[in-house]
Scaffold this motif. Structure first.
Motif, PDB file in Angstrom:
ATOM      1  N   ALA A   1       0.839  -1.192   0.000  1.00 24.65           N
ATOM      2  CA  ALA A   1       0.000   0.000   0.000  1.00 24.65           C
ATOM      3  C   ALA A   1       0.878   1.249   0.000  1.00 24.65           C
ATOM      4  N   GLU A   2       0.455   2.243  -0.761  1.00 22.79           N
ATOM      5  CA  GLU A   2       1.204   3.506  -0.789  1.00 22.79           C
ATOM      6  C   GLU A   2       1.305   4.119   0.602  1.00 22.79           C
ATOM      7  N   SER A   3       0.280   3.931   1.423  1.00 21.73           N
ATOM      8  CA  SER A   3       0.317   4.490   2.773  1.00 21.73           C
ATOM      9  C   SER A   3       1.454   3.877   3.587  1.00 21.73           C
ATOM     10  N   ALA A   4       1.762   2.590   3.361  1.00 20.31           N
ATOM     11  CA  ALA A   4       2.878   1.952   4.057  1.00 20.31           C
ATOM     12  C   ALA A   4       4.202   2.537   3.589  1.00 20.31           C
ATOM     13  N   VAL A   5       4.324   2.776   2.285  1.00 14.62           N
ATOM     14  CA  VAL A   5       5.536   3.389   1.744  1.00 14.62           C
ATOM     15  C   VAL A   5       5.712   4.780   2.343  1.00 14.62           C
ATOM     16  N   ASP A   6       4.649   5.569   2.328  1.00 12.33           N
ATOM     17  CA  ASP A   6       4.709   6.924   2.887  1.00 12.33           C
ATOM     18  C   ASP A   6       5.102   6.896   4.357  1.00 12.33           C
ATOM     19  N   GLN A   7       4.513   5.983   5.103  1.00 11.63           N
ATOM     20  CA  GLN A   7       4.781   5.913   6.530  1.00 11.63           C
ATOM     21  C   GLN A   7       6.251   5.573   6.798  1.00 11.63           C
ATOM     22  N   VAL A   8       6.802   4.625   6.059  1.00  7.92           N
ATOM     23  CA  VAL A   8       8.206   4.260   6.252  1.00  7.92           C
ATOM     24  C   VAL A   8       9.117   5.418   5.868  1.00  7.92           C
ATOM     25  N   ILE A   9       8.804   6.107   4.793  1.00  5.27           N
ATOM     26  CA  ILE A   9       9.604   7.275   4.386  1.00  5.27           C
ATOM     27  C   ILE A   9       9.576   8.332   5.475  1.00  5.27           C
ATOM     28  N   ARG A  10       8.428   8.571   6.058  1.00  2.00           N
ATOM     29  CA  ARG A  10       8.303   9.569   7.130  1.00  2.00           C
ATOM     30  C   ARG A  10       9.098   9.157   8.360  1.00  2.00           C
ATOM     31  N   ILE A  11       9.009   7.896   8.727  1.00  2.00           N
ATOM     32  CA  ILE A  11       9.762   7.410   9.887  1.00  2.00           C
ATOM     33  C   ILE A  11      11.257   7.530   9.623  1.00  2.00           C
TER      34      ILE A  11
END
Length: 106
Positions: A34-44
């Protein structure tokens, strides 16, 4: 898991850690990431790269724009200032520790 690691530049081990312990519990379901998982990891990763801990990151995940750029918000600014203060203290402690053995050399 491997696809999420590849897309975010993280190791699979880090993805597993974030999935199990990290802020917001990263979810990588099945083969499709999911794109949301990619975004979340990038943010972390951005927050970790700025010297924050995974625990410090938890309340700050909302401090990003849709393009994963940090947005200056009071919560983010306060945490970043605390991280810088911690780094300054560590630097001073290391400087003192480095000077101690040098005394032995005269």
């Amino acid at each position: 898991m491997n696809e999420l690691a590849r897309r975010t530049g993280c190791t699979p081990r880090m993805i597993r850690y974030l999935r199990d312990q990290g802020p917001g519990r990263v979810r990588a379901a099945g083969q499709r990431v999911a794109e949301s998982a990619v975004d979340q990891v990038i943010r972390i990763r951005t927050l970790l790269g700025a010297g924050l801990t995974v625990e410090d990151s938890r309340p700050l995940l909302h401090c990003f724009s849709e393009s994963n750029r940090p947005v200056a918000r009071p919560a983010l600014a306060a945490q970043v200032h605390r991280a810088v203060e911690d780094l300054d203290r560590q630097e001073a402690r290391l400087s003192r520790a480095r000077a101690s053995p040098m005394v032995l050399l005269g």
